[in-house]
Structure formats: structure tokens, C-alpha cells
Design an enzyme around this catalytic site. Structure first.
Site, short mmCIF file in Angstrom:
data_model
loop_
_atom_site.label_atom_id
_atom_site.label_comp_id
_atom_site.label_asym_id
_atom_site.label_seq_id
_atom_site.Cartn_x
_atom_site.Cartn_y
_atom_site.Cartn_z
N ASP A 207 -26.70 -12.86 -9.56
CA ASP A 207 -26.36 -13.00 -10.98
C ASP A 207 -24.93 -13.54 -11.14
O ASP A 207 -24.02 -13.11 -10.42
CB ASP A 207 -26.48 -11.62 -11.63
CG ASP A 207 -26.43 -11.67 -13.14
OD1 ASP A 207 -27.27 -12.37 -13.72
OD2 ASP A 207 -25.56 -10.99 -13.73
N GLU A 273 -27.23 -17.84 -9.12
CA GLU A 273 -27.19 -18.29 -10.51
C GLU A 273 -25.78 -18.86 -10.71
O GLU A 273 -24.86 -18.15 -11.11
CB GLU A 273 -27.44 -17.14 -11.49
CG GLU A 273 -27.53 -17.66 -12.92
CD GLU A 273 -27.09 -16.66 -14.01
OE1 GLU A 273 -27.39 -16.90 -15.18
OE2 GLU A 273 -26.43 -15.65 -13.70
C1 GLC Z 1 -26.97 -13.57 -16.17
C2 GLC Z 1 -28.34 -13.08 -16.55
C3 GLC Z 1 -28.31 -12.64 -17.97
C4 GLC Z 1 -27.32 -11.50 -18.10
C5 GLC Z 1 -25.96 -11.91 -17.61
C6 GLC Z 1 -25.06 -10.74 -17.42
O1 GLC Z 1 -26.62 -14.72 -16.84
O2 GLC Z 1 -29.29 -14.07 -16.30
O3 GLC Z 1 -29.57 -12.25 -18.44
O4 GLC Z 1 -27.23 -11.12 -19.45
O5 GLC Z 1 -26.03 -12.56 -16.35
O6 GLC Z 1 -25.44 -10.01 -16.31
#
Ligand code: GLC
Length: 573
Positions: A207, A273
Site C-alpha cells: 500500500d 502501489e
Molecule cells: C491506498 C489504498 C486506499 C487507502 C489508502 C490509505 O491508496 O488503496 O484504499 O485508503 O492507501 O491506506
């Protein structure tokens, strides 16, 4: 029955197709209205049949759910609402039996404010875990230490009255950022990763992998323009700064280099991500021995326009080759079908776009419901659950794409026997469900299955073979892989079918709809359709050996098809 691995000599994840499961909204096994792990487990055969290789589970850890699980209170446990560790072990075993890999969501940038580390850190400046988080004294005016803002609205700092210091949070105040300058934090996460890999998970989706580390001097970010009103959409507020000091700091790659060694011991995948809409910046994360792969989020932003698609995606392929994952949709963004116009047209385009993503080197990722052609659920006012919407009046939020999955006709749509935690949306119908689409060859579900099967049959699409962008202009985006397979997407320009002349003997491996036909050496692509064509099929084209009578028969069928395509009917199959 288990499917074999992909025919690749590279790592197991090379060329795989991913499927994101938003656990909360996928399948509810106990009628409490919230999706859970036994629910996911029961649907694994469906996913294996669909033809995906990897499932990514969104966070299922114990959590107060301030951000629906992205606020983790225990990195090694399971939230009781979602099940327990045995449920997860059973899920992993079943997935492996079916030939599926399991990737879990790791949230290293921040914890929940209810995590024992933070509860302890708040005890005072000398607390054992104080250094696990990012604390600063107030700025000279007594306010926040700098001008950083949260992704979810407001400043990235909250005052801890007891100690007189601010703690940092790039998301909600309930999601305090961890301090990755701390060796103890690094050691904790190595244990966490090791534990999960030891429990059999095949990889982690990391994440906000571009965050974690911040400028050691905590300098202000340059402001791009005058501030917006405080209640403006938080995404707009965030974009008012150049984020040179709070995200994408060079030190973050060192963390991944350490993890890389650890993952190698378990043959596990590190998938980031990395939300940086810049091909060269993203490429740094997958270069050398840092992450194995990263999502390219521009697939979720690009307009339905051939030039935009070419110009946007080609630099990523050039910079990162097949170390990329291409999301069609996600739990943070509207479904592709919504973005491309909604309803039938949106679904048609989403399938055509997925076909292109299936032709790119790397891994396409579907989000649950994409295979049904679902647009976001249309929710009535007053039901918002996403903290972005709840806390920022006027912000749209991410609930629309998170509405529960549609499995079967009837109340609860086979998702739950209870009341769903989030309504389905008032535009949901029985004929959109899995049960209604299964076995109907023209349905989005069956077309998606055919697409994934065609991709799997063509090793050149999954083995990292070179990509060539073959048309520089016009409404058709076309790529060739390894000189053997052509993938073409016609985004439409109001001029009707596109015709592509192909080498003799080419064979259509997949078309998004019956109007896509290959006649002799000409590929007919209706607007908003796509095709995969084998340019040099291994087996000889049997029609060459047919006698004149058979040939005449085929020509007559072809003529009928062309006539049907020209009339725009769908009965040409
Ligand atoms: C990422 C996740 C999202 C979340 C954020 C904070 O972007 O995909 O859903 O709110 O991180 O953890």
C-alpha cells in the site's frame, strides 16, 4: 481442476492475470452484510474458471475500519468480522489447489491509531514505541510543523495535546504514519513479511509504496497556486502542492531492496502501489533488486482516445518492460465501465480496453465486477461510508466502486442474506449477476473468460516478449508482441468499422464481439471493439487445403458476415 502455471521461464508472476478482491464487498458467508474470508474461499472455483492467476485480497486484519481496513491494528491477525487465521489458511490451501496465487495487502506507511504501538507511543515522549511514529514540535506560529496536507483532507499533522507534539498522517488522523527512519520499525516489518510468507501467501501488494520515507528536514512542499477553500475535494487540495518532500523519497528503495532478499527466500512477489503518474519515476521502483512489479495507475486515468492511450502507456512499457501491473479498475477509482461512458457502451469499451491491457507486457488486473461489465453502483444520498466522502462535504468518495458483488438474482444478489454494509445501488439488476451471465456466450463474463483463455494460449503475450506500437496515429491502438501476435483496439472516431490489412494466414484468436472478423487478410474492427490476432499461427490454415466447393461455402458465410457487420447487427457470429 488445477490449471498449470503459465508457460514462462521467468518468475511465477511473469505475465499472470490478477484479480482484486475487495473482501468487504465480495461474498458474505454469515449474513452479517459484510464480505468475509469464507465467502472468498467459496468463490475461488469461480475465479479459477474465469482464468485469473492471482487474487489480491484487500486488508483483512483487525482494524477499527476507519478506512475500511487500511488502518491496521494487528499486522498478523484477522479481523473477526472477516473470519480467523484458520479461514485464511483454508482459503490459501484451496487457492493453491486450484492453481491460484494469493497476494495480500501490506500497509507499511501507517498503522491504526488503535495499534498497540501507537497507543504506547501516545503515552509520552519517553514511551518505548514513541520513535515508531513521526513526531514534531509545533511550527514557529504554534501550528503544524510544516505545510504538508493529508490525502483525505486537512493538514497531515494532528496535535497530541498531552505531549504538545504533532504526529504525522498522510491519510486520516486515525492512520498515523510510521517512522521508517527507525531500525525497529524496519525489523518489525521484516518479521511481518517473513511470517506471512511462511504462512503460504505468495506475495504482497504494498500500500502507498511511494510513501513511507519523508524528507529528514521536513521542509515545506512548494505550493503550486493559491490555496483552495478548506472544504474542497481533498484530491484537489493535495494536487495544489509539488510533493517533493513528503512522498517518493530516494530512501524508500533501500527498504524494498531489503525486502527483495527476504521475498527471494520464499519466491514471493513484491507488487507496489506506486502512485506516481510518471513512467521514469515509476521505473526506479522496479529497477534492479527493489520491487518485482508496480501498478501503472495511468491506465485508470487515460481518456477514451487513441492518441492519449498510445502516448500515455507507451513510455511505461519502454521504461519498465513487463514489470508492470495494469489495473482496469480498483477499489479507489470508478470502474472502467463507468469511466468509459457507463451502461452498455461503458461495458463494451471496458472489455475492449481490457483486451489491450491483456496484450501489454506484464499483468492486467481486474477489479471484482469488471468481468460482469459493472459500472459503479448508483447510491442514494446519505449512505456514504468512505471517509473521504464522510469527512469532506462535496467530495464524491470511493463508495460507488465498492458496492457489493452481484452473484445471483434476488434480494441480496447472492452476496448476503442480511443487509449489505453498503447498498448495491439502485441501478442493479438480476441480469447483471454472475448466475445470469454464466453460460451465455455473448455475456461480458463469458467474453472475459474467452479473452483470458486466448491470452493464456499465446505464450508470446505472457513471456515478456518485446512490444512494438505499430500504428502511430488514427483511432486504432495496435501493438505487436514478439512479431507474432497483434492486439488492436478501435476506440472509435464516428467513422465506423476500421479495416486492418494483415499478413496472409493470420488468425483471429479473440474478438470482443461478433462484429470483429478476420476475412482473408483483412481485420474488421467495429468502433469500441478489440481483437487479438495470431500473425503466424503454428498450424497451417486448413482452408488452404479445401476444395473449391467448400471455399465457395466459406466465402458465402464471409459475405453474410460482412453484410451483417455493415448493418451493425450482432447476429454475424
Ligand atoms: C491506498 C489504498 C486506499 C487507502 C489508502 C490509505 O491508496 O488503496 O484504499 O485508503 O492507501 O491506506
Amino acid at each position: 481442476m488445477a490449471r498449470g502455471p503459465l508457460p514462462t521461464e521467468g518468475p511465477w508472476w511473469q505475465g499472470t492475470v490478477g484479480y482484486e478482491i475487495y473482501v468487504r464487498s465480495f461474498a458474505d458467508s454469515d449474513g452479517d452484510g459484510i464480505g468475509d474470508l469464507p465467502g472468498v474461499r467459496s468463490r475461488l472455483p469461480y475465479l479459477a474458471d474465469l482464468g485469473v492467476d492471482v487474487i489480491w485480497l484487500t486488508p483483512f486484519y483487525p482494524s477499527p475500519q476507519a478506512d475500511h481496513g487500511y488502518d491496521v491494528a494487528d499486522y498478523l491477525g484477522v479481523e473477526p468480522r472477516y473470519g480467523d487465521l484458520d479461514d485464511l489458511a483454508g482459503l490459501i490451501d484451496d487457492a493453491h489447489e486450484l492453481g491460484l496465487r494469493v497476494v495480500i495487502d501490506l500497509v507499511p506507511n501507517h498503522t491504526s491509531d488503535q495499534h498497540p504501538w501507537f497507543l504506547d507511543a501516545r503515552q509520552g515522549r519517553d514511551a518505548e514505541h514513541r520513535g515508531y511514529y513521526v513526531w514534531r514540535d509545533p511550527g514557529p506560529d504554534g501550528g503544524p510543523p510544516n505545510n504538508w496536507v493529508s490525502h483525505f483532507g486537512g493538514p497531515a499533522w494532528t496535535l497530541d495535546e498531552a505531549s504538545g507534539q504533532y504526529f504525522m498522517h498522510l491519510f486520516l488522523p486515525e492512520q498515523p504514519d510510521l517512522n521508517w527512519a527507525s531500525a525497529a520499525v524496519r525489523a518489525e516489518f521484516e518479521t511481518i513479511l517473513d511470517t506471512w510468507f511462511g504462512r503460504g501467501v505468495d506475495g504482497v501488494r504494498i500500500d502507498v509504496a511511494h510513501s513511507l520515507v519523508e524528507d529528514p528536514q521536513f521542509r515545506d512542499n512548494p505550493r503550486l497556486s493559491e490555496p483552495l477553500p478548506a472544504d474542497a475535494d481533498p484530491n484537489l487540495l493535495f494536487d495544489r502542492f509539488t510533493h517533493v518532500h513528503d512522498i517518493d523519497q530516494p530512501g524508500v528503495l533501500d527498504i524494498y531492496r531489503d525486502w527483495h532478499q527476504l521475498a527471494a527466500q520464499h519466491d514471493a512477489l513484491l507488487l507496489g502501489e506506486v502512485f506516481l503518474l510518471d513512467a521514469d519515476k515509476l521505473a526506479r521502483y522496479v529497477a534492479g533488486d527493489a520491487l518485482h512489479a508496480a501498478f501503472c495507475f495511468d491506465t485508470l486515468k487515460v481518456a477514451w482516445d487513441a492518441d492519449a492511450i498510445r502516448d500515455t502507456l507507451a513510455p511505461y512499457v519502454r521504461a519498465s518492460g513487463d514489470a508492470l501491473a495494469w489495473p482496469l479498475s480498483s477499489h479507489d477509482d470508478p470502474h472502467a465501465a463507468t469511466r468509459f461512458g457507463g451502461g452498455k457502451i461503458g461495458a463494451r469499451r471496458a472489455l475492449a480496453y481490457l483486451t489491450l491491457l491483456c496484450g501489454l507486457p506484464g499483468s492486467p488486473y481486474l477489479f471484482q465486477g469488471d468481468e460482469l461489465g459493472l459500472s459503479d453502483g448508483r447510491l442514494p444520498p446519505g449512505v456514504a461510508e468512505d471517509p473521504i466522502a464522510v469527512r469532506n462535504p462535496g467530495a464524491v468518495g470511493r463508495d460507488g466502486c465498492r458496492t457489493p458483488m452481484l452473484w445471483a438474482p434476488g434480494e441480496g444478489f447472492g452476496f448476503t442474506t442480511g443487509t449489505p454494509w453498503l447498498p448495491f445501488g439502485d441501478d442493479r439488476h438480476d441480469d447483471q449477476t454472475v448466475a445470469a451471465q454464466l453460460g451465455d456466450p455473448g455475456s461480458q463474463l463469458e467474453r472475459t473468460r474467452d479473452l483470458l483463455a486466448a491470452r493464456r494460449r499465446l505464450p508470446v503475450l505472457t513471456d515478456g516478449s518485446p512490444t512494438e506500437w505499430v500504428l502511430d496515429e488514427g483511432p486504432v491502438v495496435a501493438i505487436e508482441r514478439g512479431g507474432e501476435v497483434l492486439v488492436a483496439l478501435h476506440v472509435g472516431d464516428g467513422e465506423g468499422d476500421a479495416r486492418l490489412v494483415l499478413p496472409e494466414g493470420a488468425r483471429l484468436a479473440f474478438g470482443t464481439d461478433p462484429g470483429v472478423v478476420l476475412i482473408d487478410d483483412e481485420l474488421l474492427l467495429p468502433e469500441d471493439s478489440a481483437a487479438i490476432v495470431e500473425l503466424e499461427p503454428d498450424e497451417p490454415d486448413l482452408s488452404a487445403a479445401l476444395d473449391a466447393e467448400d471455399r465457395a461455402l466459406i466465402d458465402a458465410v464471409d459475405d453474410a458476415r460482412i453484410a451483417a457487420v455493415e448493418r451493425g447487427t450482432e447476429d454475424a457470429a
